[in-house]
Design a protein around this motif. Structure first.
Motif, PDB file in Angstrom:
ATOM      1  N   ILE A  80       0.806  -1.221   0.000  1.00 19.16           N
ATOM      2  CA  ILE A  80       0.000   0.000   0.000  1.00 19.16           C
ATOM      3  C   ILE A  80       0.841   1.274   0.000  1.00 19.16           C
ATOM      4  CG2 ILE A  80      -1.906  -1.190   1.138  1.00 19.16           C
ATOM      5  CD1 ILE A  80      -1.224   0.704   3.596  1.00 19.16           C
ATOM      6  N   PRO A 140      -6.360   0.912  -5.964  1.00 20.18           N
ATOM      7  CA  PRO A 140      -6.833   0.148  -4.809  1.00 20.18           C
ATOM      8  C   PRO A 140      -6.103  -1.195  -4.665  1.00 20.18           C
ATOM      9  CG  PRO A 140      -8.683   1.095  -5.978  1.00 20.18           C
ATOM     10  CD  PRO A 140      -7.462   1.324  -6.838  1.00 20.18           C
ATOM     11  N   CYS A 181      -7.819  -1.127   0.384  1.00 21.39           N
ATOM     12  CA  CYS A 181      -7.126   0.114   0.685  1.00 21.39           C
ATOM     13  C   CYS A 181      -7.091   0.947  -0.596  1.00 21.39           C
ATOM     14  CB  CYS A 181      -5.703  -0.180   1.153  1.00 21.39           C
ATOM     15  SG  CYS A 181      -4.702   1.298   1.355  1.00 21.39           S
ATOM     16  N   PRO A 221      -5.607   4.336  -2.018  1.00 21.18           N
ATOM     17  CA  PRO A 221      -4.730   5.474  -1.734  1.00 21.18           C
ATOM     18  C   PRO A 221      -5.312   6.774  -2.287  1.00 21.18           C
ATOM     19  CG  PRO A 221      -3.762   4.047  -3.420  1.00 21.18           C
ATOM     20  CD  PRO A 221      -5.029   3.400  -2.971  1.00 21.18           C
ATOM     21  N   ARG A 242      -3.963   9.987  -3.601  1.00 24.80           N
ATOM     22  CA  ARG A 242      -2.737  10.618  -4.084  1.00 24.80           C
ATOM     23  C   ARG A 242      -3.062  11.697  -5.109  1.00 24.80           C
ATOM     24  NH1 ARG A 242       1.946   7.785  -3.004  1.00 24.80           N
ATOM     25  NH2 ARG A 242       1.637   5.662  -2.255  1.00 24.80           N
ATOM     26  N   LEU A 251       1.086  11.411  -1.288  1.00 22.56           N
ATOM     27  CA  LEU A 251       0.104  10.582  -0.609  1.00 22.56           C
ATOM     28  C   LEU A 251      -0.536  11.411   0.499  1.00 22.56           C
ATOM     29  CD1 LEU A 251      -1.223   7.825  -0.037  1.00 22.56           C
ATOM     30  CD2 LEU A 251       0.683   7.369   1.512  1.00 22.56           C
ATOM     31  N   TYR A 261      -5.368   7.273   3.076  1.00 25.11           N
ATOM     32  CA  TYR A 261      -5.993   6.084   2.514  1.00 25.11           C
ATOM     33  C   TYR A 261      -7.476   6.056   2.862  1.00 25.11           C
ATOM     34  CZ  TYR A 261      -1.162   4.388   2.370  1.00 25.11           C
ATOM     35  OH  TYR A 261       0.179   4.249   2.133  1.00 25.11           O
ATOM     36  N   TRP A 286     -10.258   3.325   3.504  1.00 27.50           N
ATOM     37  CA  TRP A 286     -10.321   1.900   3.824  1.00 27.50           C
ATOM     38  C   TRP A 286     -11.758   1.415   3.756  1.00 27.50           C
ATOM     39  CZ3 TRP A 286      -6.158  -1.119   4.336  1.00 27.50           C
ATOM     40  CH2 TRP A 286      -4.935  -0.498   4.566  1.00 27.50           C
ATOM     41  N   ALA A 329     -11.547   8.912  -3.553  1.00 28.76           N
ATOM     42  CA  ALA A 329     -10.196   9.188  -3.052  1.00 28.76           C
ATOM     43  C   ALA A 329      -9.470  10.183  -3.945  1.00 28.76           C
ATOM     44  CB  ALA A 329      -9.403   7.884  -2.934  1.00 28.76           C
ATOM     45  N   SER A 389      -8.110  13.826  -2.730  1.00 24.47           N
ATOM     46  CA  SER A 389      -6.694  14.198  -2.860  1.00 24.47           C
ATOM     47  C   SER A 389      -6.527  15.483  -3.653  1.00 24.47           C
ATOM     48  CB  SER A 389      -5.869  13.056  -3.448  1.00 24.47           C
ATOM     49  OG  SER A 389      -6.317  12.728  -4.742  1.00 24.47           O
TER      50      SER A 389
END
Length: 83
Positions: free
Chosen positions: A16, A22, A38, A40, A42, A47, A50, A52, A72, A76
């Motif tokens: 990870i 993922p 998980c 990420p 980014r 980063l 995460y 989850w 995600a 980010s």
């Protein structure tokens, strides 16, 4: 609050830390860890964290994992532009 070292080692062993997409992390009954995905968060190579998702029996449908990836990515970008 910090996860036990054994849990952290198990999760990191699945890549990870460098993941761009993922990653499915299998559960481990011996450390009371349920299977999870998980995702990420980014942006521009940084980063931010995460997302989850605990997987139900049979796993999450690919569309749900893809939707989590979009969430995600949005998070980010928001964090990137606010720094």
């Amino acid at each position: 609050l910090r996860a036990p070292d054994e849990v952290i080692a198990h999760i990191l062993a699945h890549g990870i830390a460098t993941a761009e997409q993922p990653v499915r992390v299998p559960g481990r009954a011996d450390i009371e860890l349920l299977p999870r995905v998980c995702v990420p968060a980014r942006c521009q190579g940084l980063l931010f964290g995460y997302l989850w998702l605990i997987e139900p029996a049979g796993g999450l449908p690919p569309a749900d994992v893809q939707a989590a990836g979009a969430v995600a990515a949005g998070i980010s970008v928001t964090l990137w532009t606010s720094t």
